[in-house]
Design a protein around this motif. Structure first.
Motif, PDB file in Angstrom:
ATOM      1  N   THR A 116       0.838  -1.197   0.000  1.00 33.51           N
ATOM      2  CA  THR A 116       0.000   0.000   0.000  1.00 33.51           C
ATOM      3  C   THR A 116       0.872   1.247   0.000  1.00 33.51           C
ATOM      4  O   THR A 116       0.408   2.336  -0.351  1.00 33.51           O
ATOM      5  CB  THR A 116      -0.895   0.028   1.247  1.00 33.51           C
ATOM      6  OG1 THR A 116      -0.071  -0.030   2.424  1.00 33.51           O
ATOM      7  CG2 THR A 116      -1.863  -1.160   1.243  1.00 33.51           C
ATOM      8  N   SER A 170      -2.946   3.277  10.968  1.00 38.41           N
ATOM      9  CA  SER A 170      -3.322   2.637   9.709  1.00 38.41           C
ATOM     10  C   SER A 170      -2.773   1.221   9.627  1.00 38.41           C
ATOM     11  O   SER A 170      -1.719   0.907  10.195  1.00 38.41           O
ATOM     12  CB  SER A 170      -2.764   3.439   8.518  1.00 38.41           C
ATOM     13  OG  SER A 170      -3.219   4.763   8.525  1.00 38.41           O
ATOM     14  N   THR A 171      -3.504   0.376   8.921  1.00 42.68           N
ATOM     15  CA  THR A 171      -2.999  -0.948   8.565  1.00 42.68           C
ATOM     16  C   THR A 171      -2.406  -0.840   7.171  1.00 42.68           C
ATOM     17  O   THR A 171      -3.077  -0.373   6.234  1.00 42.68           O
ATOM     18  CB  THR A 171      -4.110  -1.994   8.596  1.00 42.68           C
ATOM     19  OG1 THR A 171      -4.636  -2.076   9.924  1.00 42.68           O
ATOM     20  CG2 THR A 171      -3.586  -3.363   8.185  1.00 42.68           C
ATOM     21  N   VAL A 172      -1.153  -1.264   7.027  1.00 42.69           N
ATOM     22  CA  VAL A 172      -0.440  -1.076   5.759  1.00 42.69           C
ATOM     23  C   VAL A 172       0.204  -2.387   5.330  1.00 42.69           C
ATOM     24  O   VAL A 172       0.322  -3.333   6.114  1.00 42.69           O
ATOM     25  CB  VAL A 172       0.643   0.017   5.892  1.00 42.69           C
ATOM     26  CG1 VAL A 172       0.028   1.351   6.257  1.00 42.69           C
ATOM     27  CG2 VAL A 172       1.706  -0.383   6.925  1.00 42.69           C
ATOM     28  N   ARG A 173       0.616  -2.396   4.073  1.00 51.15           N
ATOM     29  CA  ARG A 173       1.355  -3.546   3.546  1.00 51.15           C
ATOM     30  C   ARG A 173       2.592  -3.027   2.827  1.00 51.15           C
ATOM     31  O   ARG A 173       2.505  -2.145   1.960  1.00 51.15           O
ATOM     32  CB  ARG A 173       0.472  -4.349   2.592  1.00 51.15           C
ATOM     33  CG  ARG A 173       1.149  -5.589   2.009  1.00 51.15           C
ATOM     34  CD  ARG A 173       0.141  -6.484   1.306  1.00 51.15           C
ATOM     35  NE  ARG A 173      -0.733  -7.140   2.287  1.00 51.15           N
ATOM     36  CZ  ARG A 173      -1.907  -7.681   1.986  1.00 51.15           C
ATOM     37  NH1 ARG A 173      -2.362  -7.635   0.740  1.00 51.15           N
ATOM     38  NH2 ARG A 173      -2.628  -8.267   2.911  1.00 51.15           N
ATOM     39  N   THR A 196       2.388  -7.242   6.381  1.00 51.21           N
ATOM     40  CA  THR A 196       1.169  -6.495   6.689  1.00 51.21           C
ATOM     41  C   THR A 196       1.182  -6.193   8.182  1.00 51.21           C
ATOM     42  O   THR A 196       1.466  -7.076   9.004  1.00 51.21           O
ATOM     43  CB  THR A 196      -0.081  -7.306   6.328  1.00 51.21           C
ATOM     44  OG1 THR A 196      -0.004  -7.696   4.950  1.00 51.21           O
ATOM     45  CG2 THR A 196      -1.346  -6.480   6.547  1.00 51.21           C
ATOM     46  N   GLY A 197       0.916  -4.937   8.544  1.00 51.18           N
ATOM     47  CA  GLY A 197       0.959  -4.585   9.955  1.00 51.18           C
ATOM     48  C   GLY A 197       0.373  -3.221  10.226  1.00 51.18           C
ATOM     49  O   GLY A 197      -0.190  -2.562   9.336  1.00 51.18           O
ATOM     50  N   ASP A 198       0.537  -2.781  11.474  1.00 50.16           N
ATOM     51  CA  ASP A 198      -0.052  -1.526  11.930  1.00 50.16           C
ATOM     52  C   ASP A 198       1.038  -0.496  12.190  1.00 50.16           C
ATOM     53  O   ASP A 198       2.087  -0.801  12.783  1.00 50.16           O
ATOM     54  CB  ASP A 198      -0.842  -1.771  13.223  1.00 50.16           C
ATOM     55  CG  ASP A 198      -1.922  -2.831  13.024  1.00 50.16           C
ATOM     56  OD1 ASP A 198      -2.652  -2.741  12.015  1.00 50.16           O
ATOM     57  OD2 ASP A 198      -2.009  -3.747  13.869  1.00 50.16           O
ATOM     58  N   VAL A 200       6.375  -0.185  11.998  1.00 49.17           N
ATOM     59  CA  VAL A 200       5.233  -1.026  11.648  1.00 49.17           C
ATOM     60  C   VAL A 200       5.310  -2.307  12.471  1.00 49.17           C
ATOM     61  O   VAL A 200       6.331  -3.019  12.433  1.00 49.17           O
ATOM     62  CB  VAL A 200       5.231  -1.356  10.136  1.00 49.17           C
ATOM     63  CG1 VAL A 200       4.116  -2.357   9.802  1.00 49.17           C
ATOM     64  CG2 VAL A 200       5.051  -0.077   9.311  1.00 49.17           C
ATOM     65  N   ARG A 242       1.921  -8.067  11.517  1.00 42.23           N
ATOM     66  CA  ARG A 242       0.863  -9.036  11.819  1.00 42.23           C
ATOM     67  C   ARG A 242       1.018 -10.288  10.963  1.00 42.23           C
ATOM     68  O   ARG A 242       0.852 -11.399  11.432  1.00 42.23           O
ATOM     69  CB  ARG A 242      -0.504  -8.409  11.549  1.00 42.23           C
ATOM     70  CG  ARG A 242      -0.993  -7.514  12.657  1.00 42.23           C
ATOM     71  CD  ARG A 242      -2.501  -7.412  12.627  1.00 42.23           C
ATOM     72  NE  ARG A 242      -2.948  -6.129  12.136  1.00 42.23           N
ATOM     73  CZ  ARG A 242      -4.075  -5.938  11.466  1.00 42.23           C
ATOM     74  NH1 ARG A 242      -4.844  -6.950  11.149  1.00 42.23           N
ATOM     75  NH2 ARG A 242      -4.441  -4.734  11.075  1.00 42.23           N
ATOM     76  N   GLU A 243       1.322 -10.060   9.674  1.00 37.51           N
ATOM     77  CA  GLU A 243       1.456 -11.175   8.736  1.00 37.51           C
ATOM     78  C   GLU A 243       2.738 -10.982   7.933  1.00 37.51           C
ATOM     79  O   GLU A 243       3.106  -9.861   7.593  1.00 37.51           O
ATOM     80  CB  GLU A 243       0.272 -11.246   7.766  1.00 37.51           C
ATOM     81  CG  GLU A 243      -1.076 -11.434   8.438  1.00 37.51           C
ATOM     82  CD  GLU A 243      -2.221 -11.328   7.426  1.00 37.51           C
ATOM     83  OE1 GLU A 243      -1.926 -11.375   6.212  1.00 37.51           O
ATOM     84  OE2 GLU A 243      -3.364 -11.152   7.860  1.00 37.51           O
TER      85      GLU A 243
END
Length: 595
Positions: A6, A19-22, A74-76, A96, A99-100
């Motif tokens: 993202t 925000s959650t971002v990748r 992927t994380g916050d 960040v 999470r994944e």
């Protein structure tokens, strides 16, 4: 959400917190802090710190990966704690929390690290150039190169130039460096050549009626590597203009060069367009000992041979009597230097292949050293007066044949300035070297030959060729020099067949040889050619200067080594018997090709 990212690794700021971002990129560094794993994730744009919490699946995945593995995370986005903020990093306010983690590509053990700027042997760097290019400094150099070329294009177009592409497969030329030859399949026994420069094509464009041409041109020369020259291929800003004088060429290219350098100089001073000094070749060789003078160096060489005629210093007096030269270089404010400083300079000169570098010391107006002792205080004072030096300035002397004395004095001028810290810092100083001799005497072949570019217009035209000693004829030739680096040669071209035939006749070429060697150009000139001229500043050298790199390979994507080998692609390499047969070529044991 996008499959890979993202944001880039340079995008995230404090405003993105929550925000959650990748993100996707390479694992640049890993740091384990008490069971919490910190990752610097890198892509083309920058770095972002990623945190994998203790006991998380993300930590397990990332912990098992080597540096330079490619991952999607992927994380916050969260704010870093005060003490962890990195002000040197664009993304240094945030991190960040992963999470994944998706592994896109696992890296094997690296032959050289990407993180850090440690020195590694050239062979390793070139063999694994794709890893070398991931390193920050080299990555930045290549981006700088791209931006410089884009800026040059815009500036040339703004000056009324039009970009054209000239052929890559062409005919071999008898002038210049060695050609790279390409065998023809459909014409057995015949060869194309890769262009050493688009010289003839750009002149023919002027004959064809195109007024202002330019091209970011690839050029190919089979020559040895140097610090400022890459073997095999290089790029130049090739340009040509019709109905112009030398002044017109200078007025067109100076704003381009000064503009580009000012744009990317990082605050360094740049010679303004319209203020480039014009130094005649003969003056440059006298004052600087080189036709590539570094004007950041304030030292000037002086011809002091007249002072030694009949003097007490027999060595120099004898050389001058034989028509040889004595050149002098000041060594400012060296009164407190030990004799070792001067002796070391003499040893340096010998290590460079010269007989030696004489010197005289001076402190409070008192002279010291063998030259001063034998030449006398009055004689030394006269030399000092000519040179405009002070009572605490020493002098170095270079003596011998004029060319050798000039060369040694030029080298000494540079070394003295470097040793004494006299080179101006934070500056790009441009100049033109003009009025090159049209001809020179070739001692090996015992004949007059072209000294620079055979296609240049002689100053004075046909009248000069018919009435003057060839060695006194000057040409409309010029070089652009910046900080002691020659960026290009150029000329107002010889566009008249009668003058061209006469110039080549003086150099020992018959009319038939000119017609055979340069059929396209001489033939075209017989159908009406405009007066024209141009030049071709080297792109690689421009970027090398702007990047402050000592070696041109540091600003080229995939350079060859000094032996003209591409270690990464294993070139040059043998080819198959089938390929040779198609080209009507066979290779014998010693490597000599036979048709």
């Amino acid at each position: 959400m996008h499959a890979y990212r993202t944001h880039t690794c340079a995008d995230l700021r404090g405003s993105d917190v929550g925000s959650t971002v990748r993100l996707s990129g390479w694992i640049h560094r890993k740091r384990d802090h008490g069971g919490v794993l910190f990752i610097d994730l890198r892509d083309h744009y920058g770095l972002t710190q990623v945190v994998a919490a203790a006991g998380s699946e993300a930590l397990k995945t990332l912990d098992a990966l080597r540096a330079e593995s490619v991952v999607t995370i992927t994380g916050d986005v969260v704010m870093r704690e005060g003490g962890a903020v990195n002000a040197k990093l664009a993304t240094g306010d945030i991190e960040v929390v992963a999470r994944e983690v998706e592994v896109q590509s696992r890296a094997d053990e690296l032959p050289m690290p990407v993180a850090g700027e440690q020195d590694y042997p050239e062979e390793i760097r070139l063999r694994y150039r794709y890893l070398d290019l991931r390193r920050e400094r080299l990555h930045a150099n290549i981006l700088l190169r791209s931006k410089v070329i884009a800026s040059i294009r815009q500036r040339m177009i703004a000056q009324g130039f039009t970009e054209f592409q000239t052929p890559i497969l062409t005919a071999s030329s008898p002038e210049g460096a060695r050609d790279y030859l390409v065998p023809s399949r459909v014409h057995p026994g015949k060869f194309y050549a890769l262009p050493q420069a688009p010289q003839m094509f750009k002149q023919l464009l002027m004959v064809a009626g195109f007024d202002r041409y330019f091209q970011i041109a690839p050029c190919f020369r089979d020559e040895d590597a140097r610090a400022d020259r890459s073997p095999g291929e290089f790029y130049q800003l090739d340009f040509e203009m019709s109905f112009v004088t030398q002044d017109d060429v200078f007025a067109a290219i100076e704003p381009v060069l000064s503009g580009v350098f000012s744009e990317f100089a990082g605050g360094k001073s740049v010679t303004p367009a319209g203020e480039y000094p014009r130094i005649p070749y003969k003056e440059a060789m006298l004052k600087y000992g080189s036709d590539k003078p570094d004007l950041r160096n304030p030292l000037i060489i002086h011809d002091v041979g007249e002072h030694f005629k009949g003097s007490g210093f027999g060595l120099f007096a004898g050389l001058v009597e034989k028509g040889m030269a004595v050149r002098a270089v000041a060594a400012p404010r060296t009164a407190e230097k030990s004799r070792k400083f001067f002796d070391d300079m003499n040893e340096w000169a010998r290590s460079e292949g010269f007989a030696g570098l004489g010197y005289a010391t001076r402190k409070g107006g008192e002279w010291g050293g063998p030259i001063a002792k034998n030449h006398g205080a009055d004689g030394m004072d006269n030399i000092a007066e000519q040179m405009g030096i002070g009572p605490d300035d020493g002098i170095f002397f270079a003596a011998g044949k004029e060319t050798e004395a000039a060369k040694l004095a030029g080298f000494a001028r540079t070394r003295v300035a470097e040793q004494l810290g006299l080179i101006e810092e934070g500056a790009f100083r441009f100049c033109w070297i003009v009025d090159f001799p049209m001809f020179e005497y070739n001692d090996e072949q015992k004949k007059v030959d072209f000294s620079h570019n055979p296609f240049s217009m002689p100053q004075g035209g046909m009248e000069a060729l018919e009435t003057k000693d060839p060695l006194d004829i000057l040409a409309w030739q010029y070089d652009i020099v910046c900080n002691g680096v020659e960026l290009s040669s150029g000329a107002i071209r010889n566009h008249r067949p009668d003058i061209m035939y006469k110039a080549f006749e003086i150099a020992g070429y018959s009319r038939e040889e000119v017609d055979t060697s340069f059929p396209g150009m001489i033939g075209a000139f017989k159908f009406g050619a405009p007066p024209h001229g141009g030049s071709a500043p080297g792109i690689d050298r421009i970027v090398m200067l702007l990047a402050d790199e000592p070696n041109i390979r540091e600003v080229i994507l995939f350079p060859m080594n000094q032996k003209a080998e591409d270690l990464m692609m294993n070139a040059p390499a043998p080819v198959t018997a089938k390929q040779l047969k198609e080209l009507s070529i066979r290779v014998i044991a010693d490597g000599t090709p036979k048709a």
